[in-house]
Design an enzyme around this catalytic site. Structure first.
Site, PDB file in Angstrom:
ATOM      1  CG  ASP A   8      -4.891   6.325  -2.993  1.00  0.00           C
ATOM      2  OD1 ASP A   8      -6.158   6.116  -2.670  1.00  0.00           O
ATOM      3  OD2 ASP A   8      -4.056   5.631  -2.403  1.00  0.00           O
ATOM      4  CG  ASP A 129      -4.548   5.740   8.051  1.00  0.00           C
ATOM      5  OD1 ASP A 129      -5.667   5.057   7.709  1.00  0.00           O
ATOM      6  OD2 ASP A 129      -4.654   7.104   7.676  1.00  0.00           O
TER       7      ASP A 129
END
Length: 237
Positions: A8, A129
């Protein structure tokens, strides 16, 4: 099952978050490309990358970081974060990104997902998510009333073949994946399901493999060295 080591990115640097909270961002490596090359040496063929700045700004931010990994390593890059238009998708695919992950737009603009799938087929994946079973968007800052399997079925109906499912409550916690919800989504749709969030050890990898999942994303477990990446790749071949 495919092992997807994760990087990330914030401000061009590899970081990890705890439960998606940006205030917990911790740099975990000095350089994305150097880290990706280590993943190659561990036997990985894919890498999962997220533009965290892009998620907040709703547009690509760290694009050159991802393109350099795609062009300068043998890894196939799947990328999410801030990708909101066909122009964004075109740009990344033309520059060597193998798979685009559409997240917030799956809930807010399903027509874009449909158009993207029509144009690029299985190069398009959707990231679902969930917080307490309900889909969240905008870098996990916004919740919805859409149950995660309902969104999965909607995405399947427009032609999506690959779904990455993250239980936000598990992400970055090293507390084990949410096997129950992963089995639920895997049984609800025919799409390939990749598990994200909570993977800690080789025991988790074996549990996910035995549930016939398509892939598993490993982030914090690699950087904290609770998982041997090479071993994970080997047991899933």
């Amino acid at each position: 099952m495919i092992i997807f080591p994760a990087i990330d990115i914030i401000d061009g640097k590899p970081v990890r978050l705890y439960k998606g909270d940006f205030s917990t961002a911790k740099q975990v490596a000095s350089d994305a490309l150097e880290t990706a090359e280590k993943f190659v040496k561990s036997g990985c063929e894919w890498i999962h990358m997220v533009d965290l700045d892009g998620s907040l700004k709703k547009e690509p931010v760290n694009s050159q970081t991802f393109i350099s990994v795609a062009k300068e390593t043998s890894l196939k890059v799947e990328l999410g974060g801030g990708i909101r238009t066909m122009k964004d998708i075109d740009f990344y695919i033309e520059n060597g990104i193998s798979r685009i992950i559409l997240g917030s737009v799956a809930l807010k603009n399903p027509d874009l997902v449909k158009e993207a799938v029509k144009e690029f087929g299985d190069k398009i994946a959707v990231g679902i998510d969930a917080k307490n079973g309900y889909a969240a968007t905008e870098g996990w800052m916004e919740s919805s009333s859409v149950y995660f399997t309902d969104l999965a079925k909607q995405m399947e109906s427009v032609g999506v073949k690959t779904i990455i499912f993250t239980d936000i409550g598990k992400d970055g916690t090293l507390s084990g994946p949410n096997i129950k919800q992963l089995v639920e989504i895997n049984e609800a749709v025919s799409c390939d399901i990749t598990a994200s969030g909570g993977v800690t050890s080789i025991t988790d990898i074996l549990a996910l493999r035995d549930k016939n999942l398509y892939g598993a994303i490993c982030g914090k477990s690699i950087y904290e060295e609770t998982l041997d990446l090479r071993e994970a790749v080997e047991v899933c071949r």
